[in-house]
Design an enzyme around this catalytic site. Structure first.
Site, PDB file in Angstrom:
ATOM      1  N   LYS A 105      17.853  63.680   3.164  1.00 49.28           N
ATOM      2  CA  LYS A 105      18.406  65.033   3.165  1.00 49.28           C
ATOM      3  C   LYS A 105      19.009  65.406   1.815  1.00 49.28           C
ATOM      4  O   LYS A 105      18.944  66.565   1.391  1.00 49.28           O
ATOM      5  CB  LYS A 105      19.444  65.175   4.276  1.00 49.28           C
ATOM      6  CG  LYS A 105      18.839  65.126   5.682  1.00 49.28           C
ATOM      7  CD  LYS A 105      17.800  66.219   5.901  1.00 49.28           C
ATOM      8  CE  LYS A 105      17.294  66.272   7.335  1.00 49.28           C
ATOM      9  NZ  LYS A 105      16.305  67.350   7.542  1.00 49.28           N
ATOM     10  N   ASN A 118      12.020  72.636   8.982  1.00 48.95           N
ATOM     11  CA  ASN A 118      13.035  72.114   9.878  1.00 48.95           C
ATOM     12  C   ASN A 118      12.682  70.750  10.463  1.00 48.95           C
ATOM     13  O   ASN A 118      13.573  69.999  10.871  1.00 48.95           O
ATOM     14  CB  ASN A 118      13.263  73.118  11.022  1.00 48.95           C
ATOM     15  CG  ASN A 118      14.095  72.530  12.139  1.00 48.95           C
ATOM     16  OD1 ASN A 118      15.293  72.322  12.009  1.00 48.95           O
ATOM     17  ND2 ASN A 118      13.457  72.246  13.267  1.00 48.95           N
ATOM     18  N   TYR A 173      18.259  58.510   6.493  1.00 49.27           N
ATOM     19  CA  TYR A 173      18.359  59.932   6.819  1.00 49.27           C
ATOM     20  C   TYR A 173      19.163  60.681   5.756  1.00 49.27           C
ATOM     21  O   TYR A 173      18.730  61.733   5.260  1.00 49.27           O
ATOM     22  CB  TYR A 173      19.008  60.094   8.188  1.00 49.27           C
ATOM     23  CG  TYR A 173      19.236  61.525   8.606  1.00 49.27           C
ATOM     24  CD1 TYR A 173      18.196  62.298   9.105  1.00 49.27           C
ATOM     25  CD2 TYR A 173      20.498  62.115   8.504  1.00 49.27           C
ATOM     26  CE1 TYR A 173      18.391  63.612   9.486  1.00 49.27           C
ATOM     27  CE2 TYR A 173      20.706  63.426   8.878  1.00 49.27           C
ATOM     28  CZ  TYR A 173      19.656  64.178   9.373  1.00 49.27           C
ATOM     29  OH  TYR A 173      19.849  65.482   9.742  1.00 49.27           O
ATOM     30  N   ASP A 177       0.984  66.510  12.767  1.00 47.63           N
ATOM     31  CA  ASP A 177       1.828  65.366  12.421  1.00 47.63           C
ATOM     32  C   ASP A 177       2.172  65.487  10.940  1.00 47.63           C
ATOM     33  O   ASP A 177       1.337  65.210  10.078  1.00 47.63           O
ATOM     34  CB  ASP A 177       1.093  64.056  12.700  1.00 47.63           C
ATOM     35  CG  ASP A 177       1.955  62.839  12.372  1.00 47.63           C
ATOM     36  OD1 ASP A 177       3.090  63.005  11.879  1.00 47.63           O
ATOM     37  OD2 ASP A 177       1.479  61.706  12.612  1.00 47.63           O
TER      38      ASP A 177
END
Length: 255
Positions: free
Chosen positions: A163, A92, A159, A64
């Protein structure tokens, strides 16, 4: 000779479509691959079996990555499996929930940032320690970012921010790890196809295909090819860069 012959690579989030594509391309180019997953054990195991059928080496490791200790443990486990060597890391693993920013809670924010960003920090730091201690030579780290790092979408604030930070982490890490011969880059995919996407989101897929100069969605192997390149000797003088893999969508005018 294959581009990654003799390398030992760790691919996080290898149970998902993009991760599976990256892991398979690394193996096809000669790398021994440790496939990380959290819950998607069966898909990751299927790819590992396929790699072994091709004559390669593969192992599935669970962790995790929202937990810093688990990140570091994963890297150690992968290096132990590689006989003390780890030459490439592909960060990834990530999540992409949707939530409107005005109603977003701090816990919802942290759930995305901890998985998408903090895991990149911890896994990279641990991998660099292994790479520096190894006699295998310089190593490479590749983060999977997104074109949303510079082009946010509605309900994707957490998100997109995570990124964007991943891209900057790679640049900062390239600066500080470069003296050790370790290169750090990002790959920023556009919309990558997956089973059932066209049926679930026909209007979005249609918009993308009309907007993309190359006229199609991306495939997991497109991202895998970019990662192979960045981990290979062909990219030996490339670090701190963001390689956009989006079929040309971001080249279109926005006005």
């Amino acid at each position: 000779m294959r581009l990654l012959e003799g390398q030992v690579a760790l691919v996080t989030g290898a149970g998902g479509g993009i991760g599976r594509g990256i892991a398979l391309r690394f193996a096809e180019e000669g790398a021994a691959v440790a496939l990380h997953c959290r819950t998607a054990v069966e898909p990751a195991s299927e790819v590992a079996s396929r790699i072994r059928d091709l004559g390669g080496r593969a192992v599935v490791l669970r962790a995790d990555l929202a937990d810093e200790g688990a990140c570091r443990g994963l890297v150690r486990e992968a290096a132990d499996w590689g006989d003390g060597r780890l030459t490439a890391l592909v960060n990834n693993a990530g999540v992409q929930p949707t939530r409107a920013l005005p109603g977003m809670t701090a816990s919802e924010w942290r759930a995305v940032v901890d998985t998408n960003l903090s895991s990149v920090f911890a896994c990279t730091q641990a991998a660099v320690e292994v790479m520096r201690a190894s006699e295998a030579g310089p190593g490479s780290v590749t983060h999977i970012a997104s074109i949303e790092a510079s082009r946010p979408a509605v309900d994707h604030a957490h998100y997109a921010v995570s990124k964007a930070a991943v891209v900057m982490h790679a640049r900062a890490a390239a600066l500080e790890y470069g003296p050790y011969g370790i290169r750090v880059n990002t790959v920023s995919p556009g919309l990558i196809d997956r089973e059932g996407l066209a049926e679930a989101w026909p209007e979005g897929v249609g918009r993308w295909e009309r907007a993309a100069p190359l006229g199609r969605l991306g495939r997991p192997e497109d991202v895998g090819d970019a990662c192979v390149f960045l981990a290979s000797p062909l990219a030996s003088w490339i670090t701190g860069q963001d390689l956009v893999v989006d079929g040309g969508v971001t080249a279109r005018p926005t006005w």
